[in-house]
Design a protein around this motif. Structure first.
Motif, PDB file in Angstrom:
ATOM      1  N   CYS A  44       1.319  39.966  32.697  1.00 55.28           N
ATOM      2  CA  CYS A  44       2.652  40.149  33.289  1.00 55.28           C
ATOM      3  C   CYS A  44       3.196  38.822  33.799  1.00 55.28           C
ATOM      4  CB  CYS A  44       2.593  41.164  34.432  1.00 55.28           C
ATOM      5  SG  CYS A  44       2.412  42.876  33.902  1.00 55.28           S
ATOM      6  N   HIS A  45       2.359  38.024  34.446  1.00 59.13           N
ATOM      7  CA  HIS A  45       2.804  36.729  34.960  1.00 59.13           C
ATOM      8  C   HIS A  45       3.076  35.750  33.827  1.00 59.13           C
ATOM      9  CE1 HIS A  45       2.544  37.592  39.185  1.00 59.13           C
ATOM     10  NE2 HIS A  45       1.302  38.035  39.059  1.00 59.13           N
ATOM     11  N   LEU A  46       2.291  35.816  32.760  1.00 60.50           N
ATOM     12  CA  LEU A  46       2.473  34.885  31.644  1.00 60.50           C
ATOM     13  C   LEU A  46       3.709  35.215  30.802  1.00 60.50           C
ATOM     14  CD1 LEU A  46      -1.194  34.234  30.497  1.00 60.50           C
ATOM     15  CD2 LEU A  46       0.273  32.803  31.936  1.00 60.50           C
ATOM     16  N   VAL A  47       4.230  36.429  30.917  1.00 62.06           N
ATOM     17  CA  VAL A  47       5.458  36.781  30.191  1.00 62.06           C
ATOM     18  C   VAL A  47       6.596  35.855  30.607  1.00 62.06           C
ATOM     19  CG1 VAL A  47       7.255  38.559  30.031  1.00 62.06           C
ATOM     20  CG2 VAL A  47       4.878  39.174  29.640  1.00 62.06           C
ATOM     21  N   THR A  48       6.579  35.417  31.863  1.00 62.20           N
ATOM     22  CA  THR A  48       7.650  34.555  32.357  1.00 62.20           C
ATOM     23  C   THR A  48       7.440  33.091  32.000  1.00 62.20           C
ATOM     24  OG1 THR A  48       6.583  34.254  34.511  1.00 62.20           O
ATOM     25  CG2 THR A  48       8.122  36.118  34.283  1.00 62.20           C
ATOM     26  N   GLY A  49       6.295  32.760  31.403  1.00 62.84           N
ATOM     27  CA  GLY A  49       6.046  31.383  30.982  1.00 62.84           C
ATOM     28  C   GLY A  49       4.644  30.919  31.324  1.00 62.84           C
ATOM     29  N   GLU A  50       4.350  29.740  30.865  1.00 54.83           N
ATOM     30  CA  GLU A  50       3.031  29.133  31.043  1.00 54.83           C
ATOM     31  C   GLU A  50       2.687  28.991  32.524  1.00 54.83           C
ATOM     32  OE1 GLU A  50       1.246  25.528  28.660  1.00 54.83           O
ATOM     33  OE2 GLU A  50       2.484  24.776  30.312  1.00 54.83           O
ATOM     34  N   LYS A  51       1.409  29.255  32.848  1.00 56.06           N
ATOM     35  CA  LYS A  51       0.931  29.129  34.225  1.00 56.06           C
ATOM     36  C   LYS A  51      -0.434  28.443  34.206  1.00 56.06           C
ATOM     37  CE  LYS A  51       4.030  32.035  36.143  1.00 56.06           C
ATOM     38  NZ  LYS A  51       4.998  32.020  35.088  1.00 56.06           N
TER      39      LYS A  51
END
Length: 121
Positions: A44-51
């Motif tokens: 879910c967090h990676l859907v918004t971009g690279e982390k």
């Protein structure tokens, strides 16, 4: 999305059945990878971009070892791709499969009408 489920019939060839079984195995492995709440939240967090791993630790309020273990499983399933920058490791989604599935999961469980009325809640 205008795909439809296959119609099973008695006249499927052995090759078609073998392909369906292989696809079912792939889908099952993907769903198993998604079935852990920690892995699901990482995606879910990676859907918004690279982390970075550190960013994911902070977002999840989880220890580095736990986050790394879940990322290893997601890497094994081909869902995330690592990138090293110095000492930091960054992760991103490998392709749009997780995003597409997460959109459906979000609609079913987190959206404005998450089915609570249908479940009687």
């Amino acid at each position: 999305m205008t795909s439809s489920l296959p119609v099973f019939s008695d006249d499927l060839s052995d090759a078609e059945l073998d392909k369906m079984m292989s696809s079912a195995c792939d889908a099952s492995n993907l769903l198993k990878a998604l079935s852990h709440e920690g892995r699901l939240m990482i995606l879910c967090h990676l859907v918004t971009g690279e982390k970075s791993v550190t960013e994911l630790e902070d977002l999840l309020s989880a220890r580095q070892a736990a986050v790394s273990q879940q990322l290893a499983r997601l890497r094994l399933e081909g869902l995330v791709t690592p990138r090293r920058d110095g000492k930091a490791i960054y992760y991103s989604l490998t392709d749009d499969r997780p995003k597409r599935i997460l959109e459906v999961i979000y609609d079913l469980f987190c959206g404005a009408d998450n089915g609570a009325e249908k479940r009687g809640n």
